[in-house]
Design an enzyme around this catalytic site. Structure first.
Site, PDB file in Angstrom:
ATOM      1  N   HIS A  12       0.642  -1.298   0.394  1.00 13.70           N
ATOM      2  CA  HIS A  12       0.125   0.141  -0.139  1.00 13.70           C
ATOM      3  C   HIS A  12       0.748   1.322   0.602  1.00 13.70           C
ATOM      4  O   HIS A  12       0.193   2.183   0.066  1.00 13.70           O
ATOM      5  CB  HIS A  12      -0.986  -0.066   1.378  1.00 13.70           C
ATOM      6  N   LYS A  46      -8.748  12.823   3.478  1.00 10.22           N
ATOM      7  CA  LYS A  46      -8.046  12.185   3.841  1.00 10.22           C
ATOM      8  C   LYS A  46      -7.526  12.995   4.858  1.00 10.22           C
ATOM      9  O   LYS A  46      -7.251  13.310   6.123  1.00 10.22           O
ATOM     10  CB  LYS A  46      -7.451  12.019   2.569  1.00 10.22           C
ATOM     11  N   ARG A  47      -6.635  11.581   5.346  1.00  6.77           N
ATOM     12  CA  ARG A  47      -5.145  11.483   6.441  1.00  6.77           C
ATOM     13  C   ARG A  47      -4.931  12.395   5.944  1.00  6.77           C
ATOM     14  O   ARG A  47      -4.138  12.785   5.120  1.00  6.77           O
ATOM     15  CB  ARG A  47      -5.038  10.271   6.511  1.00  6.77           C
ATOM     16  N   LYS A  94      -0.009  14.085   1.087  1.00  3.49           N
ATOM     17  CA  LYS A  94      -1.301  14.722   0.421  1.00  3.49           C
ATOM     18  C   LYS A  94      -1.372  16.033   0.295  1.00  3.49           C
ATOM     19  O   LYS A  94      -2.437  16.206  -0.195  1.00  3.49           O
ATOM     20  CB  LYS A  94      -2.205  14.647   1.245  1.00  3.49           C
ATOM     21  N   THR A 121      -9.057   6.144  -2.454  1.00  7.52           N
ATOM     22  CA  THR A 121      -9.954   5.619  -2.146  1.00  7.52           C
ATOM     23  C   THR A 121     -11.630   6.967  -2.651  1.00  7.52           C
ATOM     24  O   THR A 121     -12.298   6.790  -3.315  1.00  7.52           O
ATOM     25  CB  THR A 121     -10.733   4.438  -1.581  1.00  7.52           C
ATOM     26  N   LYS A 151     -15.161   7.589  -4.286  1.00  8.19           N
ATOM     27  CA  LYS A 151     -15.870   7.788  -3.692  1.00  8.19           C
ATOM     28  C   LYS A 151     -16.562   9.234  -4.300  1.00  8.19           C
ATOM     29  O   LYS A 151     -18.251   9.552  -4.142  1.00  8.19           O
ATOM     30  CB  LYS A 151     -15.703   8.230  -2.154  1.00  8.19           C
TER      31      LYS A 151
END
Length: 777
Positions: A334, A510-511, A516, A618, A622
Site C-alpha cells: 500500500h 483524507k488523512r 497529501k 479511494t 467515492k
C-alpha cells in the site's frame, strides 16, 4: 432474504422493555440502536449460520488486516438487507424516527484508506457470494476523536466507540485461543461481526480478536493490598488491543506494536487451522489447497513465520512449512515510501517473539542461498515487506501506476527474480454505502435511466453516457444542490459555521500527511484570498474550501499544518470584505459518517499528492461516483479515473513521475519562492504575523525553502507544482459558471465510475490470486 419489518419492530420494543425499561417513544438513540440491532441480528442468525456451513468444505480466502474502518453499521446493514426505507416508515408510524441513529458513533477501527478498503472488500465479497472471511483486532479505543482548541490545535480524546455496547457483534468465547509471549500468556477472544451481502442471502464474517488475561485478578496480591500488582496481568493483556496504533516512539511502544501484530497473526492462524482440522482432518499437507490468505500491507506479515512455526509444531519440517506458507499467502503493498515500509530491529523482535525470529532467520538463510543478491535480514533489521514478497504466491499494488512503480523501483530486484508473482489490483469502493446509502436521490435518478440493480453491476453506469442531455444535467445539478444544503446544515450544527450552498464546494478530505499536500491547498487559498482583496479575481465564483483530516498524534509537522489551516480559516471567515466570495471550513473529527455527508455534496475533489506517491486513493473514487470532478495530479488511481472519464472532464496539473525523478537531486525550491511574488506572499504568512506565528510554523517555512536534516527543501514539490495547480484550480472555478457544461463533466465522471466498484476488485482477487469460486447461498 426476507425480513419482516413488523417483526423487527416487535422484537425491538420487547428488547427496550426488558433491557432498558422504556417504551419505543421514550428510548434514547443509543438504547434504540442496541435494541434494533439485536432484533436484526436475531433475524439474520439462521442465514448467517447457513452461509458458514456452505463454505465449510470448500476453498476459501481469509483477509488479514490491522484495520477495518467499518464506520456506523446500522444504516448500511439495513440498506444491504433491503429494508431501510420500509423500516423507517414502520418505526415512524410507531413513534420513533430512525434518523436519530445519526448520533450513533462510528466503529473507527482504522486510520484511513487501508482500513476503509478492507471494509469495502468484505462488503463486496459478501454481495458477490465469495467465500472471504476477515480477521483483525477489536481495539477497545479506535482512532481518536478530534477537536480543535481556540488556537486551532488538534486535540485528541479517546474514542470509546463501544461504551454503549457493541450490538453488531457476538462474543465467541468458545473459540478463544492462547498467545504466548516470553513474559506472559494472553487470551485472544473472538468477536464476530456479520457482513451482510446486498441482494443475497449470503452473510460473511469479520472476526476481531480482543486480548484478555488468563487470570484477571491476582487474589493473593489483592488480599495483601498490592492493588497495582493484583491487576497487572489484566492490564498487560488488555493493553495489547486497547488502542489502535499506539505511539511507538519508544522501545516499549514498539514492543506493544509487535505484540499487536503477533496476536493478529497467531490468533487468526490458530483459528484457521482449527477449522481446517474440523473439515479436512489432520493431514496438513493439503492446507494450501483449501485456504488462501491475503496480507493487507505488512502489519500481519508475522503470519508468515507463525504459520511455519505452527505447521512445524504439527510435525512438518521447515521446508514443508515454508512450501505451504508460500502457496497460502499473498501480499498487497500500500505504499512506495520506504520510510513507511515496516522494518523491525531483531533485538526488539526477539524480546517479544523469539521463536518467530528463529524462523525469520531460517527464511533469510534460505533466500540468500538461492538468491545471494536479496535479503530479509540486514544490519540486524527484519524487512517485513521483503519477507512478504519472498514468501508469497502473488504480490500486488493497488493502482496501475503504483504496481508499475513496485516493479520498476521499490521491488525491482525482486521483480527481476519473481516476475510471475507481480500483479495489479486497482482498488475499489462499495457502491452500496458510497452511493446507494449516502446519495439516494442520485441513485434513484441513475436507476430510472439504466434500469435494473446497477449497485451490484456498476459497469451499467456506462449506459448513462449516451443519455446525458441538458434535462439530465439540470436534474443532476438540482440533486447536487440539495446535498449541499444538507451538508451546510450538518456543518452549521457540528462546527457552528454557516456556509452558502450556492458556493462551489471544493473538498479535500483524507488523512493529514505532508505528501497529501494539504499545505499546498492552504497556500493557494491564502493566495486567492489576497488576490480577491486586491481586485485581481473579479470573476471568482464564490467557493467554500472544506478540509477534513486527522493527524497521527505524534506527527508534529502534520499538526502544524492543521493549526495553520485553522488560523487561515479564522482570518478569512472573519473578513467581511470577502464574505460573499470565500469561506474555509476544517471539519472536526472527520470520519466515515461525516464523509457520507461531505462526498455527495462536493463539486471539486482535491487529489493533489505529487505524482508517484499515493498508492491509489479511494476517496477520489467515492467523490467521482457522486459527481465531483477531480482536481489532481497523475498519481495513484487518478490516472485511471482520467482514462475512464476523459481528461476534458477533470482538472489535471503538475509534474509527472519521470519529470520529478529527473529533478529530484537538483531541485531548489527557494528559486521559485524568489521568482513568484504571489506565492512568496502566501508562504510568508507562515512567519510574518498575518496569522498567529509560532516556532513550528517557522520550522515548516524553513523546511519548505531550505530543507531539514532528513530531506531536501520542499520534499514533496509543493513549489514545483504550485503554479500549475493554481492555474488549474482557477480554471475549474471559471468553468463552474457554465452550470450545464460543468454539470455535464460531473455526470461524465459518474457514468465512468463503473470500474471503481470494489465488486470488480474483489472478483479479480478471487479469480486471479485466491482461486476461489462464488457460492450460491
Amino acid at each position: 432474504m426476507h425480513i419482516n419489518c413488523q417483526h423487527i419492530l416487535q422484537i425491538t420494543e420487547a428488547q427496550l422493555r426488558y433491557e432498558h425499561d422504556v417504551t419505543l417513544r421514550e428510548a434514547s438513540p443509543q438504547a434504540l440502536h442496541e435494541a434494533l440491532s439485536k432484533a436484526v441480528m436475531m433475524s439474520i442468525s439462521e442465514a448467517w449460520g447457513e452461509s458458514k456451513r456452505n463454505r465449510m468444505h470448500r476453498r476459501k480466502a481469509c483477509y488479514f488486516s490491522a484495520e477495518y474502518l467499518i464506520g456506523r453499521l446500522v444504516y448500511s446493514n439495513l440498506y444491504n438487507l433491503g429494508i431501510l426505507d420500509e423500516l423507517k416508515q414502520t418505526f415512524l408510524a410507531a413513534g420513533a424516527d430512525l434518523s436519530c441513529l445519526e448520533e450513533i458513533e462510528d466503529a473507527a477501527l482504522g486510520n484511513g484508506g487501508l482500513g476503509r478498503l478492507a471494509a469495502c472488500f468484505l462488503d463486496s465479497a459478501a454481495s458477490c457470494n465469495l467465500p472471504l472471511s476477515g480477521y483483525g483486532l477489536r481495539y477497545r479505543f479506535g482512532l481518536f476523536k478530534q477537536r480543535f482548541d481556540e488556537n486551532g490545535n488538534q486535540k485528541e480524546a479517546a474514542d470509546d466507540w463501544s461504551k454503549y455496547g457493541d450490538p453488531w457483534s457476538y462474543r465467541r468465547y468458545n473459540h478463544t485461543v492462547k498467545i504466548q509471549f516470553p513474559d506472559h500468556t494472553v487470551l485472544a477472544v473472538p468477536y464476530d461481526v456479520p457482513i451482510i451481502g446486498y441482494g443475497t442471502k449470503n452473510i460473511g464474517t469479520l472476526r476481531l480478536w480482543q486480548c484478555e488475561a488468563e487470570e484477571e485478578l491476582d487474589f493473593d496480591a489483592f488480599n495483601a493490598q498490592d492493588y497495582q500488582r493484583a491487576l497487572a496481568a489484566k492490564n498487560e493483556a488488555e493493553d495489547i488491543t486497547r488502542v489502535l496504533y499506539p505511539n511507538d516512539s519508544t522501545w516499549e511502544g514498539k514492543r506493544l506494536r509487535v505484540k499487536q501484530q503477533y496476536v493478529l497473526s497467531s490468533a487468526s492462524l490458530q483459528d484457521i487451522l482449527r477449522v481446517y482440522k474440523v473439515n479436512h482432518g489432520t493431514d496438513m499437507s493439503r492446507f494450501a489447497d483449501f485456504v488462501a490468505i491475503q496480507l493487507n500491507d505488512t502489519h500481519p506479515a508475522m503470519s508468515i513465520p507463525e504459520l511455519i512455526r505452527l505447521l512445524m509444531a504439527e510435525g512438518m519440517t521447515f521446508e514443508q512449512g515454508f512450501d505451504i506458507a508460500q502457496r497460502t499467502f499473498s501480499y498487497t503493498n500500500h505504499t512506495i515510501m520506504t520510510e513507511a515500509l515496516e522494518k523491525w530491529n531483531m533485538d526488539l523482535l526477539r524480546s517479544v517473539v523469539p521463536e518467530i525470529c528463529d524462523i525469520i532467520t531460517r527464511i533469510d538463510n534460505k533466500l540468500k542461498s538461492e538468491h545471494p543478491g536479496l535479503y530479509i535480514l540486514k544490519d540486524n533489521t527484519a524487512h517485513m515487506a521483503y519477507m512478504s514478497v519472498y514468501v508469497a504466491s502473488y504480490v500486488n499494488g493497488v493502482a496501475e501506476i503504483h504496481s508499475q512503480i513496485l516493479k520498476d523501483d521499490l521491488f525491482h530486484q525482486w521483480y527481476q527474480v519473481f516476475p510471475e508473482r507481480f500483479q495489479n489490483k486497482t482498488n475499489g469502493i462499495t457502491p452500496r454505502r458510497w452511493l446507494g446509502l449516502c446519495n439516494p436521490e442520485l441513485t434513484r435518478m441513475i436507476k430510472y435511466r439504466v434500469g435494473g440493480d446497477f449497485l451490484t453491476h456498476l459497469e451499467k453506469l456506462e449506459l448513462l453516457k449516451s443519455q446525458i442531455d441538458d434535462d439530465m444535467v439540470r436534474q443532476f445539478n438540482a440533486i447536487k444542490h440539495s446535498k449541499k444544503v444538507a451538508l451546510a446544515a450538518v456543518i452549521e450544527r457540528c462546527e457552528g459555521i454557516s456556509i452558502n450552498p450556492d458556493f462551489i464546494f471544493d473538498v479535500q478530505v483524507k488523512r493529514l500527511h505532508e505528501y497529501k499536500r494539504q499545505l499546498m491547498n492552504a497556500l493557494s487559498v491564502v493566495d486567492i484570498y489576497f488576490r480577491i482583496k486586491d481586485g485581481q479575481l473579479p470573476d471568482f465564483h464564490p467557493t467554500v474550501f472544506i478540509f477534513g483530516a486527522k493527524s497521527a498524534p505524534g506527527y508534529d509537522r502534520a499538526k502544524t499544518i492543521i493549526r495553520y489551516i485553522n488560523r487561515i480559516a479564522r482570518m478569512i471567515n472573519n473578513d467581511a470584505s470577502v464574505r460573499d466570495k470565500l469561506k474555509v471550513v476544517f471539519v472536526q473529527n472527520y470520519n466515515c459518517s461525516y464523509a457520507e455527508h461531505i462526498i455527495p455534496a462536493a463539486d471539486i475533489s482535491e487529489q493533489i499528492s505529487p505524482a508517484g506517491t499515493e498508492a491509489s486513493g479511494t476517496g477520489n473514487m467515492k467523490l467521482m461516483l457522486n459527481g465531483a470532478v477531480t482536481l489532481g495530479t497523475m498519481d495513484g488511481a487518478n490516472v485511471e479515473i482520467v482514462r475512464e472519464a476523459g481528461l476534458e472532464n477533470n482538472y489535471i496539473f503538475g509534474a509527472s513521475v519521470p519529470e520529478l525523478a529527473s529533478i529530484r537531486d537538483t531541485y531548489w525550491a527557494r528559486n521559485i519562492y524568489d521568482a513568484d511574488p504571489f506565492l512568496r506572499r502566501a508562504i510568508n504568512t507562515l512567519v510574518d504575523g498575518t496569522v498567529p506565528t509560532d516556532d513550528q510554523q517557522r520550522e515548516l517555512f524553513s523546511s519548505l525553502l531550505d530543507g531539514a536534516s532528513w530531506h531536501r527543501p520542499d520534499h514533496y514539490f509543493i513549489l514545483k507544482d504550485y503554479q500549475s495547480y493554481l492555474e488549474t484550480k482557477l480554471r475549474a472555478n471559471r468553468d463552474y459558471a457554465g452550470r450545464l457544461a460543468f454539470g455535464r463533466k460531473c455526470l461524465m465522471n459518474v457514468a465512468s465510475a463503473g470500474k471503481f466498484s470494489s465488486d470488480r476488485t474483489i472478483r479479480q482477487y478471487a479469480s486471479e490470486i485466491w482461486h476461489v469460486e462464488p457460492q450460491q447461498p
